[in-house]
Write a protein that holds these residues in place. Structure first.
Motif, PDB file in Angstrom:
ATOM      1  N   MET A   1       0.799  -1.167   0.036  1.00  0.00           N
ATOM      2  CA  MET A   1       0.223   0.133   0.000  1.00  0.00           C
ATOM      3  C   MET A   1       0.909   1.056   0.120  1.00  0.00           C
ATOM      4  O   MET A   1       1.849   1.355   0.528  1.00  0.00           O
ATOM      5  CB  MET A   1      -0.820   0.116   1.074  1.00  0.00           C
ATOM      6  CG  MET A   1      -1.960  -1.112   1.382  1.00  0.00           C
ATOM      7  SD  MET A   1      -3.175  -0.849   0.116  1.00  0.00           S
ATOM      8  CE  MET A   1      -3.482  -2.443   0.138  1.00  0.00           C
ATOM      9  N   SER A   5      -2.250   8.681   1.789  1.00  0.00           N
ATOM     10  CA  SER A   5      -3.607   8.743   1.932  1.00  0.00           C
ATOM     11  C   SER A   5      -4.475   9.677   1.993  1.00  0.00           C
ATOM     12  O   SER A   5      -4.039  10.752   2.230  1.00  0.00           O
ATOM     13  CB  SER A   5      -3.854   7.399   3.118  1.00  0.00           C
ATOM     14  OG  SER A   5      -3.408   8.505   4.298  1.00  0.00           O
ATOM     15  N   TRP A  29      -8.034   5.948   3.171  1.00  0.00           N
ATOM     16  CA  TRP A  29      -7.761   4.981   1.821  1.00  0.00           C
ATOM     17  C   TRP A  29      -6.441   4.987   1.267  1.00  0.00           C
ATOM     18  O   TRP A  29      -5.758   6.095   1.323  1.00  0.00           O
ATOM     19  CB  TRP A  29      -8.670   5.534   0.621  1.00  0.00           C
ATOM     20  CG  TRP A  29     -10.188   5.469   1.032  1.00  0.00           C
ATOM     21  CD1 TRP A  29     -10.939   6.397   1.683  1.00  0.00           C
ATOM     22  CD2 TRP A  29     -10.988   4.160   0.993  1.00  0.00           C
ATOM     23  NE1 TRP A  29     -12.305   5.812   1.728  1.00  0.00           N
ATOM     24  CE2 TRP A  29     -12.348   4.590   1.364  1.00  0.00           C
ATOM     25  CE3 TRP A  29     -10.619   2.947   0.373  1.00  0.00           C
ATOM     26  CZ2 TRP A  29     -13.302   3.430   1.327  1.00  0.00           C
ATOM     27  CZ3 TRP A  29     -11.669   2.102   0.405  1.00  0.00           C
ATOM     28  CH2 TRP A  29     -12.909   2.162   1.010  1.00  0.00           C
ATOM     29  N   HIS A  30      -5.754   4.064   1.030  1.00  0.00           N
ATOM     30  CA  HIS A  30      -4.479   3.682   0.623  1.00  0.00           C
ATOM     31  C   HIS A  30      -4.573   2.982  -0.723  1.00  0.00           C
ATOM     32  O   HIS A  30      -5.126   1.745  -0.915  1.00  0.00           O
ATOM     33  CB  HIS A  30      -3.717   2.905   1.924  1.00  0.00           C
ATOM     34  CG  HIS A  30      -3.727   3.374   3.102  1.00  0.00           C
ATOM     35  ND1 HIS A  30      -2.929   4.245   3.316  1.00  0.00           N
ATOM     36  CD2 HIS A  30      -4.992   3.018   3.941  1.00  0.00           C
ATOM     37  CE1 HIS A  30      -3.200   4.675   4.842  1.00  0.00           C
ATOM     38  NE2 HIS A  30      -4.019   3.791   5.137  1.00  0.00           N
ATOM     39  N   ARG A  31      -3.902   3.459  -1.851  1.00  0.00           N
ATOM     40  CA  ARG A  31      -3.950   2.864  -2.933  1.00  0.00           C
ATOM     41  C   ARG A  31      -2.866   1.509  -2.964  1.00  0.00           C
ATOM     42  O   ARG A  31      -1.966   1.832  -2.654  1.00  0.00           O
ATOM     43  CB  ARG A  31      -3.506   3.948  -4.120  1.00  0.00           C
ATOM     44  CG  ARG A  31      -3.614   3.151  -5.467  1.00  0.00           C
ATOM     45  CD  ARG A  31      -3.236   3.978  -6.789  1.00  0.00           C
ATOM     46  NE  ARG A  31      -4.415   5.253  -6.622  1.00  0.00           N
ATOM     47  CZ  ARG A  31      -4.545   6.103  -7.409  1.00  0.00           C
ATOM     48  NH1 ARG A  31      -3.484   6.202  -8.014  1.00  0.00           N
ATOM     49  NH2 ARG A  31      -5.411   6.646  -7.492  1.00  0.00           N
ATOM     50  N   SER A  32      -3.597   0.477  -3.514  1.00  0.00           N
ATOM     51  CA  SER A  32      -2.491  -0.673  -3.815  1.00  0.00           C
ATOM     52  C   SER A  32      -1.207  -0.349  -4.501  1.00  0.00           C
ATOM     53  O   SER A  32      -1.250   0.721  -5.563  1.00  0.00           O
ATOM     54  CB  SER A  32      -3.147  -1.668  -4.417  1.00  0.00           C
ATOM     55  OG  SER A  32      -2.364  -2.814  -4.655  1.00  0.00           O
ATOM     56  N   CYS A  42      -6.941   0.696 -10.426  1.00  0.00           N
ATOM     57  CA  CYS A  42      -6.784   1.233  -9.220  1.00  0.00           C
ATOM     58  C   CYS A  42      -7.757   0.342  -8.086  1.00  0.00           C
ATOM     59  O   CYS A  42      -8.697   0.610  -8.248  1.00  0.00           O
ATOM     60  CB  CYS A  42      -6.624   2.575  -9.213  1.00  0.00           C
ATOM     61  SG  CYS A  42      -5.530   3.385 -10.253  1.00  0.00           S
ATOM     62  N   GLU A  44      -8.449   0.651  -3.841  1.00  0.00           N
ATOM     63  CA  GLU A  44      -7.696   1.273  -2.524  1.00  0.00           C
ATOM     64  C   GLU A  44      -8.253   0.709  -1.318  1.00  0.00           C
ATOM     65  O   GLU A  44      -9.581  -0.064  -1.529  1.00  0.00           O
ATOM     66  CB  GLU A  44      -8.565   2.876  -2.561  1.00  0.00           C
ATOM     67  CG  GLU A  44      -7.887   3.598  -3.560  1.00  0.00           C
ATOM     68  CD  GLU A  44      -8.321   5.046  -3.557  1.00  0.00           C
ATOM     69  OE1 GLU A  44      -7.607   5.845  -3.932  1.00  0.00           O
ATOM     70  OE2 GLU A  44      -9.627   5.029  -3.504  1.00  0.00           O
ATOM     71  N   SER A  57     -10.757   2.991  -7.266  1.00  0.00           N
ATOM     72  CA  SER A  57     -10.594   4.419  -7.151  1.00  0.00           C
ATOM     73  C   SER A  57     -11.030   5.199  -8.165  1.00  0.00           C
ATOM     74  O   SER A  57     -11.028   6.407  -8.334  1.00  0.00           O
ATOM     75  CB  SER A  57      -9.095   4.637  -6.928  1.00  0.00           C
ATOM     76  OG  SER A  57      -8.223   3.994  -8.054  1.00  0.00           O
TER      77      SER A  57
END
Length: 82
Positions: A1, A5, A29-32, A42, A44, A57
């Motif tokens: 991740m 965020s 939220w964290h993007r992969s 994307c 998240e 996302s």
């Protein structure tokens, strides 16, 4: 991740609609790290004490998926083995 965020605030379902006593909660939220930077595929994730929330996302207004932490852990383990 990714460590980048964004907190997303939303009103609790226990808050009144009259604007009186309102409670807001936030999820980070964290993007992969496997998502592309070009805005393609994307995913998240936001982790909370009782659930892991997953969303697309590209379309955050669509309903996401909420998983129990044990189910998320099993999914990640499976995905790493594939």
């Amino acid at each position: 991740m990714s460590l980048n965020s964004e907190l997303v605030w939303f009103k609790s379902s226990y808050s009144s609609g009259g604007g009186g006593e309102c409670i807001e909660v936030a999820m980070a939220w964290h993007r992969s790290s496997y998502s592309s930077e070009e805005g393609g595929e994307c995913v998240e994730v936001a982790d909370c004490p009782n659930a892991v929330h997953v969303r697309d996302s590209k379309n955050v207004a669509r309903p996401g998926l909420a998983l129990a932490p044990k189910a998320w852990t099993a999914f990640i383990k499976f995905a790493r083995e594939v």
